[in-house]
Design a protein around this motif. Structure first.
Motif, PDB file in Angstrom:
ATOM      1  N   TYR A   1      21.586  -4.391 -64.998  1.00 45.86           N
ATOM      2  CA  TYR A   1      20.889  -5.667 -64.850  1.00 45.86           C
ATOM      3  C   TYR A   1      20.925  -6.463 -66.143  1.00 45.86           C
TER       4      TYR A   1
ATOM      5  N   ARG B   1      18.753 -12.404 -64.469  1.00 45.22           N
ATOM      6  CA  ARG B   1      19.198 -13.137 -63.276  1.00 45.22           C
ATOM      7  C   ARG B   1      20.595 -12.747 -62.795  1.00 45.22           C
ATOM      8  N   SER B   2      21.018 -11.528 -63.070  1.00 40.62           N
ATOM      9  CA  SER B   2      22.295 -11.060 -62.512  1.00 40.62           C
ATOM     10  C   SER B   2      22.319  -9.539 -62.483  1.00 40.62           C
ATOM     11  N   SER B   3      23.111  -8.995 -61.565  1.00 40.07           N
ATOM     12  CA  SER B   3      23.200  -7.535 -61.469  1.00 40.07           C
ATOM     13  C   SER B   3      24.584  -7.125 -60.979  1.00 40.07           C
TER      14      SER B   3
ATOM     15  N   SER C   1      25.516  -9.791 -57.916  1.00 40.83           N
ATOM     16  CA  SER C   1      24.541 -10.745 -57.398  1.00 40.83           C
ATOM     17  C   SER C   1      24.039 -11.540 -58.602  1.00 40.83           C
TER      18      SER C   1
ATOM     19  N   ASN D   1      21.987 -15.404 -60.100  1.00 35.99           N
ATOM     20  CA  ASN D   1      21.271 -16.668 -59.907  1.00 35.99           C
ATOM     21  C   ASN D   1      21.283 -17.385 -61.276  1.00 35.99           C
TER      22      ASN D   1
ATOM     23  N   ARG E   1      23.166 -19.790 -56.398  1.00 35.12           N
ATOM     24  CA  ARG E   1      23.106 -18.349 -56.122  1.00 35.12           C
ATOM     25  C   ARG E   1      24.499 -17.864 -55.730  1.00 35.12           C
TER      26      ARG E   1
ATOM     27  N   ILE F   1      14.038 -16.971 -50.582  1.00 33.88           N
ATOM     28  CA  ILE F   1      14.229 -18.050 -51.557  1.00 33.88           C
ATOM     29  C   ILE F   1      13.082 -19.054 -51.460  1.00 33.88           C
TER      30      ILE F   1
ATOM     31  N   GLN G   1      21.087  -0.830 -52.031  1.00 37.65           N
ATOM     32  CA  GLN G   1      21.526  -2.137 -52.526  1.00 37.65           C
ATOM     33  C   GLN G   1      20.378  -3.130 -52.706  1.00 37.65           C
TER      34      GLN G   1
ATOM     35  N   LYS H   1      17.494  -3.135 -54.616  1.00 36.53           N
ATOM     36  CA  LYS H   1      17.039  -3.476 -55.962  1.00 36.53           C
ATOM     37  C   LYS H   1      18.064  -4.347 -56.690  1.00 36.53           C
ATOM     38  N   SER H   2      19.321  -3.991 -56.530  1.00 33.64           N
ATOM     39  CA  SER H   2      20.379  -4.733 -57.183  1.00 33.64           C
ATOM     40  C   SER H   2      20.379  -6.196 -56.704  1.00 33.64           C
ATOM     41  N   TYR H   3      20.189  -6.389 -55.394  1.00 35.45           N
ATOM     42  CA  TYR H   3      20.159  -7.750 -54.848  1.00 35.45           C
ATOM     43  C   TYR H   3      18.962  -8.532 -55.397  1.00 35.45           C
TER      44      TYR H   3
ATOM     45  N   LYS I   1      17.069  -8.008 -58.117  1.00 31.43           N
ATOM     46  CA  LYS I   1      17.148  -8.280 -59.558  1.00 31.43           C
ATOM     47  C   LYS I   1      18.206  -9.346 -59.846  1.00 31.43           C
ATOM     48  N   GLY I   2      19.339  -9.238 -59.158  1.00 29.05           N
ATOM     49  CA  GLY I   2      20.434 -10.179 -59.375  1.00 29.05           C
ATOM     50  C   GLY I   2      20.062 -11.598 -59.011  1.00 29.05           C
ATOM     51  N   GLN I   3      19.197 -11.739 -58.015  1.00 31.81           N
ATOM     52  CA  GLN I   3      18.800 -13.081 -57.598  1.00 31.81           C
ATOM     53  C   GLN I   3      17.636 -13.613 -58.437  1.00 31.81           C
ATOM     54  N   GLY I   4      17.219 -12.834 -59.437  1.00 37.49           N
ATOM     55  CA  GLY I   4      16.194 -13.306 -60.364  1.00 37.49           C
ATOM     56  C   GLY I   4      14.783 -13.244 -59.806  1.00 37.49           C
ATOM     57  N   TYR I   5      14.561 -12.491 -58.740  1.00 36.85           N
ATOM     58  CA  TYR I   5      13.217 -12.387 -58.154  1.00 36.85           C
ATOM     59  C   TYR I   5      12.367 -11.413 -58.967  1.00 36.85           C
TER      60      TYR I   5
END
Lengths: 516, 178
Positions: A256, A259-261, A307, A309, A315, B68, B95, B97-99, B101-105
């Motif tokens: 991580y 804002r990305s993973s 993923s 943002n 996104r 969102i 998948q 947690k990765s989604y 975290k990646g989306q910045g939530y």
């Protein structure tokens, strides 16, 4: 049936009457009723599913009842043939406090990542592996910190039945197991699970005895998470006097940044699967690259997924996966699946959202010079616009280009378009259109899951219109009334904001979903 | 057919007949969060006055749209929490947690791998959303998500906080009486 109705009425009445008078008695539930009328022949189907759970202090009883008239063909293999329909009832009792959670009756449970045991139900795919028995979970909280948890279970197959001399007879499938998870530190945990399952071979008195053991180690810090699980299986088939051994490994590493993973999954299963464990396949965007009941002796695969943002309005998602069939660690002739996708979404300041995507899915079975299966390339575009408060419009379009090697390498086009309008969240209108230049087999029976052959006809365009009205009858009850007419191709359908597996159908559909 | 009609009518009548004061309540649960720790409703409720629960799945496009839009509401209300309950099974839950975290939530995400909470609430499909007060009373619920549905949720949140402001806090009552 009468018994179920009585249980339901008593539960609902108790809930309606007592909730609010006391603060320790509560009831929740939903009833969903669906009526279908086939356009061509006027044939009718009805389906009703009721779920309700009544809590009194720390104790609960739950009922899940399903009625089909006439019987859904998907049940033919597993349930009592009954021209009047199916009446499937699952019940359970439960106690829960801050440490213990104990259940008796029908339940689902996954141990670890499912490498040792996974009891579950997936109606869309005709999987009925719930257990009837007892399940206990306990947490170990000491000094305000949770040090781990422990699970023990025992049960017989909840629904599997076979017919013997015209009479239904419960199968003897039995599963027992447990799991222990320990968290010595906040950033690391260790888990171990064991399961023993006796599976009755269909139509015989012979049993297959499975013993599975798995151990997992996981942990994480601010910038990454890692988990790996290794499992072994030993099974003995009393019919063939055969001793089979298997093993498997599943691992995931995620990294991580703000804002990305990025995540990478890996699996290698060699003779690991049996009826009550379906190890997780690597998959992209919910496409399962191995089916839930894959008969392959072994599988190998990996997945990379990103993923992000990067800006508030932007996104991004993307991924690639590959898997093939194996015996031991060697690749064998069989199916190999390759998949990739990319999606970009932008929120404009006027209330408009645009999302563009591209997907590639190749499922091939290569034997020498011959190739079967297909390759699909699908670009897509979605636009939604909210010009005024209470009014929203959305439209999406995708064009799938499918090269079908089973049909001699010919290429076909599938177009799909949806348009929708929502007014103030209580009224939704949807119009869907699909066409293809391929003559496609379509199931006549709307309840068949995809892939079950029965009676087919040919069709190459589908038009479906649907009205959905949501009624909030008081502060919380929610009723959703849906009427649809036309034809739909089936598969995974997202309509009126709800995604589910739909069977091909043409005619009238009326549904009422009530929560209480 | 008769059975279905009877059940439908009975359930609809019962649901309509339940008076407004008979609050529907969040069932008891212990679910794993994406870090593997068990969480109960009480743990979540202790931090907020009102919690929005959104049931979603990694393969559900409208669910992701809803996350969102619902996430945007968190900036507007101090006492509002958001819990995303993933309905992914053991096959796809890796998948989640990765989604997220990646989306910045930054909201809390729980895994309902065995469908325990979904069954307790009788949730027929995803997406599904609930607004739950910190005492466990469900004040609003909604099935499905279409663009614009978040405005209805916002109305209900406004209504909840407006009613909370009107009500004197229990300790204020004591002070006045004293």
């Amino acid at each position: 049936m009468q018994r179920v109705t009585v249980v339901f009425l008593l539960t609902a009445a108790a809930g309606a009457g007592a909730v609010g008078i006391t603060d320790w008695l509560h009831v929740n539930g939903t009833n969903k009723a669906v009526y279908l009328r086939q356009r061509e022949d006027g044939h009718r189907w009805t389906w009703d599913i009721l779920q309700t759970e009544l809590w009194a202090w720390r104790f609960a009883v739950g009922v899940e009842a399903e009625f089909d008239h006439p019987r859904r063909p998907v049940y033919e293999r597993q349930f009592i043939p009954d021209p009047e329909g199916n009446e499937l009832v699952q019940r359970y009792g439960r106690y829960r406090d801050d440490v213990f959670d104990v259940r008796a009756g029908t339940y689902d449970k996954t141990l670890g990542k499912g490498l040792t045991l996974r009891s579950y139900e997936d109606r869309d795919f005709g999987v009925y592996q719930r257990l009837d028995g007892a399940l206990g979970d306990a947490r170990v909280p000491v000094g305000g910190r949770e040090w781990g948890d422990v699970t023990a279970l025992w049960g017989r197959n909840a629904q599997e039945k076979e017919i013997e001399e015209g009479k239904p007879k419960p199968q003897r499938d039995l599963a027992a197991g447990g799991q222990l998870t320990v968290r010595p530190f906040d950033f690391v945990y260790v888990t171990g699970s064991a399961a023993r399952a006796e599976i009755e071979n269909a139509g015989t008195k012979e049993m297959e005895e499975n013993k599975l053991y798995a151990g997992g180690l996981g942990g994480g810090w601010r910038y990454f998470d890692i988990y790996g699980e290794y499992a072994t299986r030993r099974s003995y088939d009393t019919q063939f006097k055969e001793d089979v051994r298997g093993r498997g490994f599943y691992g995931i590493l995620s990294g991580y940044l703000p804002r990305s993973s990025v995540s990478v999954e890996y699996k290698l299963y060699d003779n690991l699967a049996y009826a009550y464990n379906n190890p997780p396949p690597v998959s992209v965007d919910q496409y399962m690259i191995t089916g839930p009941t894959s008969p392959t002796p072994g599988e190998w695969g990996y997945l990379v997924q990103v993923s992000a943002n990067p800006l508030r309005e932007v996104r991004l998602r993307g991924g690639y996966s590959y898997a093939d069939d194996r015996v031991g660690e060697q690749k064998v002739i069989g199916e190999e699946v390759e998949q990739s996708f990319a999606k970009l979404r932008y929120d404009f300041p006027w209330p408009v959202v645009i999302e563009g995507g591209y997907e590639y899915l190749g499922k091939l079975n290569i034997i020498g010079e011959d190739k079967s299966g297909d390759i699909r390339r699908t670009p897509s575009l979605m636009v939604s616009w909210t010009p005024w408060n209470d009014h929203s419009f959305s439209a999406d379009f995708e064009r799938e280009r499918r090269t079908d090697y089973t049909a001699g390498g010919r290429t076909f086009i599938y177009n799909r378009a949806n348009a929708g309008y929502t007014y103030s969240s209580w009224l939704g209108l949807t119009l869907s259109y699909e066409d293809t230049d391929q003559k496609t087999q379509e199931s006549v029976n709307p309840w068949e899951p995809p892939g079950v052959p029965r009676v087919y006809r040919y069709k190459n365009n589908w038009l479906w219109g649907e009205v959905r009205i949501t009624w909030y009858s008081s502060t919380f009850q929610n009723h959703v009334f849906t009427v649809g007419y036309g034809s739909r191709r089936g598969g995974r359908v997202c309509s009126s904001g709800v995604c589910q597996q739909e069977a091909a159908f043409s005619g009238l559909k009326v549904a009422l979903e009530s929560s209480f | 057919m008769r059975t279905v009609t009877t059940l439908t009518l009975v359930s609809a009548m019962l649901a309509a007949a339940v008076p407004a004061w008979a609050a529907k309540t969040m069932p008891k649960f212990y679910l794993q969060d994406v870090d593997g720790k068990k969480r109960a409703f009480e743990d979540v409720a202790a931090q907020y006055e009102l919690v929005a629960f959104v049931f979603w799945g990694t393969g559900c496009a409208p669910c992701k749209e809803q996350l969102i839009e619902t996430n945007k509401l968190l900036d507007e209300y101090k006492g509002l929490g958001l819990v995303a309950v993933s309905t992914d099974t053991a096959r796809t839950s890796s998948q989640v947690k990765s989604y997220i975290k990646g989306q910045g939530y930054e909201f809390e995400t729980l895994l309902d791998v065995d469908g325990d909470l979904q069954r307790g609430l009788g949730i027929p499909g995803i997406p599904y959303s609930l607004l739950v007060a910190s005492d466990g009373d469900i004040v609003w619920e909604h099935s499905g998500y279409r663009r614009g549905d978040e405005r209805k949720m916002k109305e209900e949140i406004d209504k909840f906080f407006a009613e909370r402001e009107k009500k004197p806090a229990p300790d204020e009552d004591v002070t006045q009486e004293g």
